[in-house]
Scaffold this motif. Structure first.
Motif, short mmCIF file in Angstrom:
data_model
loop_
_atom_site.label_atom_id
_atom_site.label_comp_id
_atom_site.label_asym_id
_atom_site.label_seq_id
_atom_site.Cartn_x
_atom_site.Cartn_y
_atom_site.Cartn_z
N ILE A 4 7.10 -42.66 -9.71
CA ILE A 4 5.91 -41.95 -9.61
C ILE A 4 6.26 -40.65 -9.74
CG2 ILE A 4 3.71 -41.59 -8.07
CD1 ILE A 4 4.37 -44.76 -7.06
N ILE A 5 5.41 -39.70 -10.40
CA ILE A 5 5.62 -38.40 -10.20
C ILE A 5 4.15 -37.86 -9.80
CG2 ILE A 5 6.00 -36.24 -11.52
CD1 ILE A 5 7.49 -37.86 -13.39
N ALA A 6 4.26 -37.25 -8.53
CA ALA A 6 3.15 -36.73 -7.96
C ALA A 6 3.15 -35.15 -7.97
CB ALA A 6 3.19 -37.28 -6.45
N LEU A 7 2.29 -34.46 -8.67
CA LEU A 7 2.25 -33.18 -8.77
C LEU A 7 1.04 -32.75 -7.48
CD1 LEU A 7 2.38 -30.42 -10.11
CD2 LEU A 7 0.42 -31.01 -11.62
N TYR A 8 1.41 -32.10 -6.88
CA TYR A 8 0.71 -31.74 -5.43
C TYR A 8 0.42 -30.36 -5.02
CZ TYR A 8 5.08 -30.41 -3.03
OH TYR A 8 6.02 -29.65 -2.53
N LEU A 74 3.95 -43.58 -13.32
CA LEU A 74 2.59 -42.61 -12.94
C LEU A 74 3.00 -41.76 -12.74
CD1 LEU A 74 -0.40 -42.96 -11.92
CD2 LEU A 74 0.59 -43.49 -9.57
N VAL A 75 2.12 -40.44 -13.47
CA VAL A 75 2.04 -39.09 -13.03
C VAL A 75 0.80 -38.77 -12.69
CG1 VAL A 75 2.44 -36.77 -14.11
CG2 VAL A 75 3.91 -38.69 -15.05
N THR A 76 0.77 -38.48 -11.37
CA THR A 76 -0.79 -38.10 -10.95
C THR A 76 -0.80 -36.98 -10.04
OG1 THR A 76 -2.55 -39.31 -9.56
CG2 THR A 76 -0.10 -39.29 -8.61
N ALA A 77 -1.88 -36.50 -10.10
CA ALA A 77 -2.40 -35.03 -9.23
C ALA A 77 -2.59 -35.68 -7.64
CB ALA A 77 -3.42 -34.40 -9.68
N THR A 78 -2.25 -34.85 -6.86
CA THR A 78 -2.51 -35.11 -5.33
C THR A 78 -2.64 -33.83 -4.61
OG1 THR A 78 -1.79 -36.63 -3.56
CG2 THR A 78 0.03 -35.46 -4.88
#
Length: 129
Positions: A4-8, A74-78
């Motif tokens: 999981i890659i979370a761009l926060y 999973l690459v997601t914004a958060t």
């Protein structure tokens, strides 16, 4: 192992725009700047890139999409803190996934250039997996 890659960052800082640039890079296509959940095949991996992420409901939908599509990454914004980050942290523990937090870079005058550069940085992170 799943990743999981979370761009926060806080709301309205260009997370979705950056992830749309990432989709364009990985698919080698024109960038479409809509909120979306999209599958990308890149480097032998099946990747879910999800641009919504400013609330718990969106994060839960992103995770369901990732699971339903049986993706590797999973690459997601958060957001920076609170429910969204808690859900991602708990989920990565549940599935024993690698978790990479990437802070969204900001710029007042060069935001679009920063978004494009950060999309390339995320692509480079994916290349190392």
């Amino acid at each position: 192992m799943k990743t999981i890659i979370a761009l926060y960052r806080r709301a309205n800082t260009g997370k979705s725009t950056t992830l749309n640039y990432l989709i364009g890079l990985l698919k080698e296509q024109k960038v479409d700047f809509k909120e979306k959940r999209e599958i990308v095949y890149y480097g032998g991996k099946k990747i879910a890139v999800t641009t919504p992420g400013d609330n718990a409901d969106e994060i839960k939908k992103n995770i369901k999409f990732f699971e339903k599509e049986d993706c590797d990454i999973l690459v997601t914004a958060t957001r920076s803190k609170g429910e969204t980050t808690n859900i991602i942290y708990k989920y990565h523990k549940e599935i024993n996934a690698e978790l990479k937090w990437i802070e969204k870079n900001l710029s007042v005058t060069l935001q679009d250039l920063i978004n494009q550069a950060q999309a390339k940085d995320i692509q480079a992170t994916i290349d190392t997996l």
